[in-house]
Design an enzyme around this catalytic site. Structure first.
Site, mmCIF file in Angstrom:
data_model
loop_
_atom_site.group_PDB
_atom_site.id
_atom_site.type_symbol
_atom_site.label_atom_id
_atom_site.label_comp_id
_atom_site.label_asym_id
_atom_site.label_seq_id
_atom_site.Cartn_x
_atom_site.Cartn_y
_atom_site.Cartn_z
ATOM 1 N N GLU A 1 28.573 -6.336 -28.913
ATOM 2 C CA GLU A 1 29.938 -6.306 -28.421
ATOM 3 C C GLU A 1 29.833 -5.919 -26.851
ATOM 4 O O GLU A 1 30.615 -5.486 -26.177
ATOM 5 C CB GLU A 1 30.730 -5.300 -28.932
ATOM 6 C CG GLU A 1 30.957 -5.482 -30.398
ATOM 7 C CD GLU A 1 31.747 -6.672 -31.105
ATOM 8 O OE1 GLU A 1 32.461 -7.166 -30.173
ATOM 9 O OE2 GLU A 1 31.369 -6.773 -31.945
ATOM 10 N N GLY A 2 28.829 -6.316 -26.058
ATOM 11 C CA GLY A 2 28.553 -6.110 -24.792
ATOM 12 C C GLY A 2 27.643 -4.713 -24.697
ATOM 13 O O GLY A 2 28.256 -3.716 -24.976
ATOM 14 N N SER B 1 24.270 -11.293 -23.007
ATOM 15 C CA SER B 1 25.166 -10.981 -22.077
ATOM 16 C C SER B 1 25.767 -11.904 -21.278
ATOM 17 O O SER B 1 26.802 -11.779 -20.577
ATOM 18 C CB SER B 1 24.311 -9.735 -21.134
ATOM 19 O OG SER B 1 23.607 -9.005 -21.812
ATOM 20 N N GLY C 1 15.782 20.319 -37.614
ATOM 21 C CA GLY C 1 14.399 20.473 -37.656
ATOM 22 C C GLY C 1 13.816 19.578 -38.347
ATOM 23 O O GLY C 1 14.013 18.431 -38.353
ATOM 24 N N ASP D 1 37.951 -7.354 -26.270
ATOM 25 C CA ASP D 1 38.953 -6.433 -25.803
ATOM 26 C C ASP D 1 39.320 -5.513 -27.140
ATOM 27 O O ASP D 1 39.632 -4.456 -26.951
ATOM 28 C CB ASP D 1 40.135 -6.896 -25.203
ATOM 29 C CG ASP D 1 39.664 -6.930 -23.734
ATOM 30 O OD1 ASP D 1 38.700 -6.694 -23.222
ATOM 31 O OD2 ASP D 1 40.724 -7.723 -22.910
ATOM 32 N N PRO E 1 20.192 -17.594 -28.514
ATOM 33 C CA PRO E 1 18.859 -17.145 -28.302
ATOM 34 C C PRO E 1 18.511 -16.764 -26.761
ATOM 35 O O PRO E 1 18.184 -15.900 -26.466
ATOM 36 C CB PRO E 1 17.828 -18.272 -28.643
ATOM 37 C CG PRO E 1 18.402 -18.863 -29.742
ATOM 38 C CD PRO E 1 19.794 -18.854 -29.491
ATOM 39 N N TRP F 1 22.142 -13.725 -34.256
ATOM 40 C CA TRP F 1 22.411 -12.194 -34.085
ATOM 41 C C TRP F 1 24.004 -12.327 -34.558
ATOM 42 O O TRP F 1 24.640 -11.493 -34.035
ATOM 43 C CB TRP F 1 22.399 -11.537 -32.688
ATOM 44 C CG TRP F 1 21.082 -11.209 -32.473
ATOM 45 C CD1 TRP F 1 20.561 -11.651 -31.199
ATOM 46 C CD2 TRP F 1 19.959 -10.461 -33.209
ATOM 47 N NE1 TRP F 1 19.037 -11.325 -31.142
ATOM 48 C CE2 TRP F 1 18.876 -10.489 -32.233
ATOM 49 C CE3 TRP F 1 20.208 -9.632 -34.069
ATOM 50 C CZ2 TRP F 1 17.807 -9.886 -32.455
ATOM 51 C CZ3 TRP F 1 18.792 -8.893 -34.411
ATOM 52 C CH2 TRP F 1 17.800 -9.011 -33.696
HETATM 53 C C1 LIG Z 1 23.412 -5.568 -34.830
HETATM 54 C C2 LIG Z 1 23.959 -6.577 -34.221
HETATM 55 C C3 LIG Z 1 25.064 -7.414 -34.486
HETATM 56 C C4 LIG Z 1 25.433 -8.419 -33.666
HETATM 57 N N1 LIG Z 1 26.699 -9.169 -33.808
HETATM 58 C C5 LIG Z 1 27.040 -10.393 -33.302
HETATM 59 C C6 LIG Z 1 28.094 -11.017 -33.560
HETATM 60 O O1 LIG Z 1 28.742 -10.867 -34.794
HETATM 61 N N2 LIG Z 1 28.441 -12.028 -32.772
HETATM 62 C C7 LIG Z 1 27.650 -12.335 -31.635
HETATM 63 O O2 LIG Z 1 28.109 -13.493 -31.007
HETATM 64 N N3 LIG Z 1 26.708 -11.551 -31.146
HETATM 65 C C8 LIG Z 1 26.397 -10.631 -31.894
HETATM 66 N N4 LIG Z 1 25.379 -9.816 -31.648
HETATM 67 C C9 LIG Z 1 24.562 -9.961 -30.385
HETATM 68 C C10 LIG Z 1 24.902 -9.057 -29.333
HETATM 69 O O3 LIG Z 1 26.183 -9.294 -28.655
HETATM 70 C C11 LIG Z 1 23.858 -9.326 -28.172
HETATM 71 O O4 LIG Z 1 22.541 -8.701 -28.596
HETATM 72 C C12 LIG Z 1 24.142 -8.423 -26.870
HETATM 73 O O5 LIG Z 1 25.335 -8.940 -26.511
HETATM 74 C C13 LIG Z 1 23.213 -8.455 -26.054
HETATM 75 O O6 LIG Z 1 22.772 -9.842 -25.838
HETATM 76 P P1 LIG Z 1 20.950 -10.201 -25.743
HETATM 77 O O7 LIG Z 1 20.466 -9.610 -27.189
HETATM 78 O O8 LIG Z 1 20.873 -11.677 -25.570
HETATM 79 O O9 LIG Z 1 20.344 -9.315 -24.676
HETATM 80 P P2 LIG Z 1 20.264 -9.669 -23.137
HETATM 81 O O10 LIG Z 1 21.616 -10.297 -22.789
HETATM 82 O O11 LIG Z 1 18.900 -10.301 -22.789
HETATM 83 O O12 LIG Z 1 20.374 -8.382 -22.320
HETATM 84 C C14 LIG Z 1 19.502 -7.375 -22.670
HETATM 85 C C15 LIG Z 1 19.734 -6.047 -21.878
HETATM 86 O O13 LIG Z 1 19.765 -6.253 -20.407
HETATM 87 C C16 LIG Z 1 20.648 -5.515 -19.890
HETATM 88 N N5 LIG Z 1 21.800 -6.036 -19.108
HETATM 89 C C17 LIG Z 1 22.150 -7.233 -19.644
HETATM 90 N N6 LIG Z 1 23.145 -7.607 -18.744
HETATM 91 C C18 LIG Z 1 23.283 -6.686 -17.576
HETATM 92 C C19 LIG Z 1 23.979 -6.494 -16.439
HETATM 93 N N7 LIG Z 1 24.940 -7.415 -16.336
HETATM 94 N N8 LIG Z 1 23.646 -5.408 -15.752
HETATM 95 C C20 LIG Z 1 22.768 -4.540 -16.252
HETATM 96 N N9 LIG Z 1 22.007 -4.824 -17.008
HETATM 97 C C21 LIG Z 1 22.249 -5.687 -17.903
HETATM 98 C C22 LIG Z 1 21.164 -4.747 -21.210
HETATM 99 O O14 LIG Z 1 20.329 -3.416 -21.242
HETATM 100 C C23 LIG Z 1 20.875 -5.339 -22.263
HETATM 101 O O15 LIG Z 1 20.741 -4.490 -23.562
HETATM 102 C C24 LIG Z 1 24.921 -8.720 -32.300
HETATM 103 C C25 LIG Z 1 23.764 -7.996 -32.025
HETATM 104 C C26 LIG Z 1 23.130 -7.054 -32.932
HETATM 105 C C27 LIG Z 1 22.085 -6.178 -32.572
#
Ligand SMILES: Cc1cc2nc3c(=O)[nH]c(=O)nc-3n(C[C@H](O)[C@H](O)[C@H](O)COP(=O)(O)OP(=O)(O)OC[C@H]3O[C@@H](n4cnc5c(N)ncnc54)[C@H](O)[C@@H]3O)c2cc1C
Length: 266
Positions: A242-243, A12, A218, A118, A8, A36
């Site tokens: 995946e980032g 990133s 359209g 990767d 939670p 997620w």
């Molecule tokens: C459909 C789906 C499937 C997923 N499947 C998996 C899975 O199988 N396993 C797993 O472990 N996770 C999974 N995830 C999680 C996913 O990898 C994360 O949602 C993603 O890494 C972003 O993390 P967060 O949601 O905590 O957003 P945050 O880390 O809070 O980031 C929010 C936003 O901040 C911005 N941001 C973040 N870092 C930077 C930076 N360094 N510089 C500039 N801007 C930045 C970006 O715009 C980002 O979208 C999944 C997510 C989704 C939506």
């Protein structure tokens, strides 16, 4: 199978991982939450990343193989998104795993997670490319069959401009995706830069190609259940998982700067 890295408070920012794996005799005791997680609740096997504390931040994480029937694994919540995708939040309450569940060495978790990403990132690029190709096919079918102002829509130069942009994006995304896959197949130790470029470009461009396909359709483009409408919703998450795209830019910049420094050091 499932790959459980995100929490939670740490998506990133992997270094903020809070789930702990504490050594207790021949076992590790896992406590915390993952969210997620694709295939959460339907996977037979989870790869879980947890803090084992060898060092602060990302260097204190380890990877564990967790069978789904292990007592203490809870599917705390099923998550719904704008397109169907099996997702769950997982909870571990003092879950016991034998030390043999450890993948690699203690402290290897971050390196393992990044090397898996990767590979995964190239596959996300390939998925985005598939969506974009389908959108281009749909747009071409529409533009060549619909009559506008007494001629096929495809005769309008502005429409041709859209089609040219879409075709260019699709081919450029394909070339970057194939390069990433080829680099991996030819045995390179890391494909970080190539995979990040392919993922960033193919997902961003697929979003644009699909948006243009919606426009060329359209009203039909936003009709619930139409192919381009579902592509429009489906592509969005690929720029996040995946980032996120922003993170890919950081990865590409760092790899590019490092390569330049390597050249200057020679
Ligand atoms: C459909 C789906 C499937 C997923 N499947 C998996 C899975 O199988 N396993 C797993 O472990 N996770 C999974 N995830 C999680 C996913 O990898 C994360 O949602 C993603 O890494 C972003 O993390 P967060 O949601 O905590 O957003 P945050 O880390 O809070 O980031 C929010 C936003 O901040 C911005 N941001 C973040 N870092 C930077 C930076 N360094 N510089 C500039 N801007 C930045 C970006 O715009 C980002 O979208 C999944 C997510 C989704 C939506």
């Amino acid at each position: 199978s499932a790959f459980a890295l995100t929490e939670p408070q740490s998506g990133s920012d992997v270094a903020a991982t809070a789930t702990t794996a504490t050594r207790d005799g021949t076992d590790y005791v896992l406590s915390g939450e993952k969210t997620w997680i694709s295939n959460g609740g339907i996977a037979d096997l989870y790869t879980v990343f947890a803090r084992t504390g060898e060092a602060p931040g990302a260097r204190g994480l380890s990877a564990f193989l967790l069978p789904a029937d292990t007592p203490g694994l809870q599917i705390a919540e099923r998550l719904e998104t704008i397109t169907p995708h099996p997702l769950a939040r997982l909870r571990f309450d003092d879950l016991r795993l034998p030390a043999s569940a450890l993948i690699g060495k203690p402290g290897d978790g971050f390196r393992i997670a990044m090397s898996v990403l990767d590979v995964f990132r190239s596959t996300v690029a390939a998925a985005a490319l598939g969506f974009a190709r389908r959108a281009l096919d749909e747009a071409l079918a529409r533009a060549t069959s619909r009559q506008l102002f007494g001629a096929p829509m495809a005769d309008l130069q502005m429409v041709q401009g859209h089609l040219a942009d879409m075709a260019l994006d699709v081919d450029a995304a394909a070339l970057l995706t194939y390069r990433a896959a080829w680099t991996k197949d030819s045995g390179a130790p890391r494909v970080t830069r190539e995979a990040a470029m392919a993922k960033l470009f193919a997902t961003d461009r697929a979003q644009s190609v699909i948006d243009k396909a919606v426009q060329l359709h359209g009203g039909d483009g936003v009709r619930k259940g139409s192919t381009v409408e579902s592509l429009y919703r489906e592509i969005r998450a690929l720029r996040i998982y995946e980032g996120a795209s922003d993170v890919q830019k950081v990865v590409i910049a760092r790899a590019t700067i490092a390569a330049t420094q390597g050249r200057n050091d020679r």
